[in-house]
Motif scaffolding. Structure first.
Motif, PDB file in Angstrom:
ATOM      1  N   ILE B  53       0.787  -1.322   0.025  1.00  0.00           N
ATOM      2  CA  ILE B  53      -0.055   0.120  -0.162  1.00  0.00           C
ATOM      3  C   ILE B  53       1.080   1.155  -0.041  1.00  0.00           C
ATOM      4  CG2 ILE B  53      -1.724   1.293   1.309  1.00  0.00           C
ATOM      5  CD1 ILE B  53      -2.961  -1.063   0.260  1.00  0.00           C
ATOM      6  N   ILE B  56       2.192   2.091  -3.586  1.00  0.00           N
ATOM      7  CA  ILE B  56       1.152   3.026  -4.340  1.00  0.00           C
ATOM      8  C   ILE B  56       0.622   4.173  -3.663  1.00  0.00           C
ATOM      9  CG2 ILE B  56       0.853   0.718  -5.865  1.00  0.00           C
ATOM     10  CD1 ILE B  56      -1.895   0.650  -4.377  1.00  0.00           C
ATOM     11  N   ARG B  89      -0.761   4.366 -10.898  1.00  0.00           N
ATOM     12  CA  ARG B  89      -1.738   3.453 -10.196  1.00  0.00           C
ATOM     13  C   ARG B  89      -2.259   2.930 -11.228  1.00  0.00           C
ATOM     14  NH1 ARG B  89      -3.982   7.056  -6.274  1.00  0.00           N
ATOM     15  NH2 ARG B  89      -2.100   7.520  -4.951  1.00  0.00           N
ATOM     16  N   GLY B  90      -2.376   1.567 -11.432  1.00  0.00           N
ATOM     17  CA  GLY B  90      -3.173   1.099 -12.742  1.00  0.00           C
ATOM     18  C   GLY B  90      -2.455   0.913 -13.970  1.00  0.00           C
ATOM     19  N   PHE B  95      -2.304  -3.769  -8.963  1.00  0.00           N
ATOM     20  CA  PHE B  95      -2.277  -4.294  -7.521  1.00  0.00           C
ATOM     21  C   PHE B  95      -3.661  -5.248  -7.612  1.00  0.00           C
ATOM     22  CE2 PHE B  95      -2.269  -4.381  -3.236  1.00  0.00           C
ATOM     23  CZ  PHE B  95      -1.181  -3.759  -2.585  1.00  0.00           C
ATOM     24  N   PHE B  97      -5.919  -7.196  -4.866  1.00  0.00           N
ATOM     25  CA  PHE B  97      -6.145  -7.318  -3.270  1.00  0.00           C
ATOM     26  C   PHE B  97      -6.403  -8.666  -2.881  1.00  0.00           C
ATOM     27  CE2 PHE B  97      -6.663  -2.865  -3.745  1.00  0.00           C
ATOM     28  CZ  PHE B  97      -6.163  -2.294  -2.509  1.00  0.00           C
ATOM     29  N   VAL B 165     -10.363  -9.870 -11.071  1.00  0.00           N
ATOM     30  CA  VAL B 165      -9.405  -9.013 -10.404  1.00  0.00           C
ATOM     31  C   VAL B 165      -7.919  -8.897 -10.953  1.00  0.00           C
ATOM     32  CG1 VAL B 165      -8.215  -8.585  -8.099  1.00  0.00           C
ATOM     33  CG2 VAL B 165     -10.840  -8.942  -8.200  1.00  0.00           C
ATOM     34  N   LEU B 168      -8.071  -6.991 -14.154  1.00  0.00           N
ATOM     35  CA  LEU B 168      -8.319  -5.518 -13.882  1.00  0.00           C
ATOM     36  C   LEU B 168      -6.984  -4.899 -13.478  1.00  0.00           C
ATOM     37  CD1 LEU B 168     -11.629  -5.349 -11.778  1.00  0.00           C
ATOM     38  CD2 LEU B 168     -11.261  -4.072 -13.877  1.00  0.00           C
ATOM     39  N   ALA B 169      -6.272  -5.751 -12.661  1.00  0.00           N
ATOM     40  CA  ALA B 169      -4.693  -5.097 -12.259  1.00  0.00           C
ATOM     41  C   ALA B 169      -4.068  -5.184 -13.443  1.00  0.00           C
ATOM     42  CB  ALA B 169      -4.198  -6.094 -11.265  1.00  0.00           C
TER      43      ALA B 169
END
Ligand SMILES: Nc1ncnc2c1ncn2[C@@H]1O[C@H](COP(=O)(O)OP(=O)(O)OP(=O)(O)O)[C@@H](O)[C@H]1O
Ligand SMILES: [Mg+2]
Lengths: 323, 327
Positions: B53, B56, B89-90, B95, B97, B165, B168-169
């Motif tokens: 965390i 980022i 980010r992205g 990332f 989770f 997920v 998406l990352a």
């Protein structure tokens, strides 16, 4: 989905029938239409004539069916107080109430929603804290106190707005509107704010709570970790989640709003159906009271139904489940 | 030697409580080379997620970074503006989770979440984004991608969601993927599939990866190198083979014995390390591990051992295990 919709509509109709029956029983058992409607020196023949006309000699169930049938054809019975047909009585007063409700809805949307979002997104800002402080007053002050305070300040002290009535109106077809004249606009502002006071504070608090909660959630953190803009995150990713509980809670508050509209119309002598209801209570005008109850019940049920049926558009979780 | 994709130096994070700062991460230092998989391993609460965390820059109060430099392919992330950081980010760091059940927005379709993410970072039209989204859904091994595209998260299983997920990352093609316990929330049969998928995607895209886990089995299967965390510090780092073959730090050795493995008779043996990791604000002086360590001496209680740079296999310990083997 379709089965579900039909089922809910049927349920609504059933509840409305039940409400109608209770209202009908009110009329059938409370008060005596003959003494209310006939002059004291009426002849036996007059009495007999009225009994026939009102169908009072028939069994209760038949009378209820007549009552229902009448309503379906726009015959809502006769007022004991004025001896007018109730249908037109309500129809002439309905525009005033609808315009007031609409104006207060606008206040709610344009004041409550932005402030609610602000308080949810920036809970520690100066403005948010101020709004939350003031909103305590909106929740705790009774509706009529808000109205009386507004009148004291803006009508009596400052003289900006009138304290009663709806100003000049214009007739358009069967609709009398106050929204086309300056005095009409000035007259609606205070009652609209009074009626909206509760909803506005309610929406602010709901949206704030919901947004604060959603803002902490893992999927919002993940959206941030994907670099989505704050604007997109709040306006779509968080709002969509916050909206549903807010709408639900607001719909559940509808009963309050209807009650408050009666109070508000009373305070501002607003010539709508709320003040008609108050007058009817004072005059023990049972048929008008009964029709008002049915009417309010119908509005309540229909809005609840509509809210429920649009849920799936907001929340895909409800779309395919069909339950 | 080429520039590391990620270079973290002396990263420290504190937790503010009643006006006092308590260290959560203390001087965390490591590199990730291009295309490398670095495993972060350690007990619950050791600060692994916090490290991710912090990289980022999504720490929220009461947590705050107090020192350290973070460089992504030479660019200092710790000096970027909030706005520029949102572009990292992205786009450059993906990332994943831990919990796929809560990571997806419950009221937006999978397709919407994918296309929003891609169009944020890549110049795509709506149609192109849709095509790519479907391609990604295929790539992460989901059957019937168009249906998944239109689906809402609640219609999918945990394994399917974790695949999404991951898509998406990765969908904006980052240089580095940080995966925080990507398999812990899944049942065992799905875990293996997910690791295989990550491995495949890593090999196809060449993305460097920081894999957070408390499972040494996952490390053995996935990681090129390992950093072992204890109470907010890196206490040992080494290539995976060397770390597992011959751990230097007594804690690492203990962690390995605490992992269930069949012994000579085929019976499962677990030997847990006695005691518990100190919590935040309860760090003992000296080495944080000394109260639980059989080898601790006076110096361990007084002075904190530095992470000695010993050419790729480093341990923060005054009495590392290898010496015993040698002597
Ligand atoms: N918001 C917070 N408030 C208080 N303490 C926190 C907060 N977030 C994290 N911590 C603490 O910071 C420490 C490091 O947490 P972190 O999540 O990095 O651990 P971890 O190594 O990822 O563990 P796990 O395996 O359980 O995920 C823990 O002791 C945790 O309790
Ligand atoms: Mg963690």
């Amino acid at each position: 989905m379709i089965a579900h919709t039909t089922e809910r509509i049927l349920q609504t109709v059933l509840v409305l029938l039940a409400i109608s029956f209770i209202a009908f029983l009110l009329v059938a058992t409370l008060g005596d239409p003959l003494t209310s409607l006939l002059p004291p020196d009426a002849s036996i023949a007059d009495r007999q004539d009225l009994i026939m006309r009102l169908g009072l000699d028939e069994p209760l169930l038949t009378r209820f069916l007549h009552f229902l049938n009448g309503m379906l054809h726009g015959d809502f019975g006769i007022s004991y107080r004025t001896q007018d047909d109730i249908g037109p009585m309500i129809a002439t007063r309905l525009p005033a109430t609808i315009e007031l409700a609409f104006a207060s809805l606008l206040v709610t949307l344009f004041v409550g929603v932005p402030l609610g979002i602000l308080c949810g997104v920036r809970p520690n800002g100066i403005i948010s804290r101020g709004v939350m402080l003031v909103s305590i007053a909106g929740i705790t002050l009774p509706n009529f106190v808000v109205g009386v305070l507004l009148i004291a300040i803006f009508s009596v002290h400052l003289g900006w707005f009138p304290s009663f009535g709806r100003g000049d109106t214009v007739q358009i077809g069967g609709w009398t509107t106050g929204l086309l004249t300056l005095s009409g606009w000035r007259a609606i502002i205070l009652p609209a704010i009074t009626l909206a006071a509760f909803q506005v504070t309610f929406v602010i608090r709901m949206l704030r709570t919901q947004l604060l909660e959603v803002g902490q959630s893992e999927h919002i953190r993940f959206a941030r970790a994907r670099g989505l803009s704050e604007r997109r995150i709040w306006s779509t990713y968080a709002m969509r989640n916050a909206l549903l509980p807010t709408i639900t809670m607001l719909a559940l508050q509808l009963g309050n709003v209807i009650a408050f509209s009666v109070v508000t119309e009373g305070v501002f002598a607003w010539p709508g159906i709320g003040s008609l209801f108050l007058q009817s209570i004072q005059a023990a005008d049972v048929p008008v009271i009964a029709i008002y109850l049915i009417f309010v019940g119908a509005i309540f049920m229909i809005i609840n139904l509509v809210v429920e049926l649009i849920y799936p558009l907001v929340d895909p979780r409800l779309k395919r489940s069909g339950a | 030697m080429s520039e590391p994709v990620l270079k973290v130096r002396d990263l420290s994070v504190v937790l503010e409580r009643n006006g006092r700062d308590f260290p959560v991460l203390d001087g965390v230092t490591f590199d990730i080379a291009p295309g490398e998989v670095l495993g972060l391993v350690g007990e619950s609460g050791a600060g692994k997620s916090m490290t991710g965390i912090a990289i980022i820059d999504l720490l929220v109060p009461p947590l705050r970074r107090t020192s350290g430099t973070i460089a992504l392919s030479g660019e200092r992330l710790d000096q970027l503006s909030a706005k520029r950081m949102r572009r990292v980010r992205g786009k450059r760091i993906g990332f994943v989770f831990q919990d796929p059940m809560t990571s997806l927005n419950p009221v937006l379709s999978i397709g919407r979440q994918l296309t929003d993410t891609m169009r944020r970072h890549l110049p795509l039209t709506r149609g192109e984004a849709r095509e790519r989204a479907i391609a990604w859904l295929t790539r992460v091994g989901l059957a019937n991608p168009p249906r998944v595209f239109a689906a809402a998260p609640h219609e999918l299983s945990g394994g399917q969601r974790q695949r999404i997920v991951i898509a998406l990352a990765l969908c904006a093609e980052p240089d580095l993927l940080i995966a925080d316990e990507p398999t812990t929330a899944l049942d065992v049969s799905v875990q293996a599939h997910m690791l295989t998928l990550l491995r495949e995607l890593h090999e196809e895209t060449g993305t460097a990866m920081m894999l957070i886990t408390h499972d040494l089995g996952v490390i053995a299967k996935m990681a090129d190198r390992v950093a072992v965390f204890y109470a907010g510090r890196v206490i040992e780092t080494a290539p995976t083979g060397r770390l597992i073959g011959a751990p230097l730090h007594p804690y690492t050795a203990g962690l390995m014995q605490a992992t269930p493995a069949p012994d000579a008779d085929g019976a499962m043996r677990v030997r847990a390390i006695p005691g518990a990791m100190p919590g935040i604000g309860a760090l003992p002086p000296g080495c944080a591990f000394h109260p639980r360590c059989e080898r601790a001496q006076a110096i361990c209680r007084e002075e904190r051992p530095p992470l000695a740079d010993a050419g790729g296999h480093d341990a923060a310990c005054y009495f590392p295990l290898v010496e015993e083997v040698v002597s």
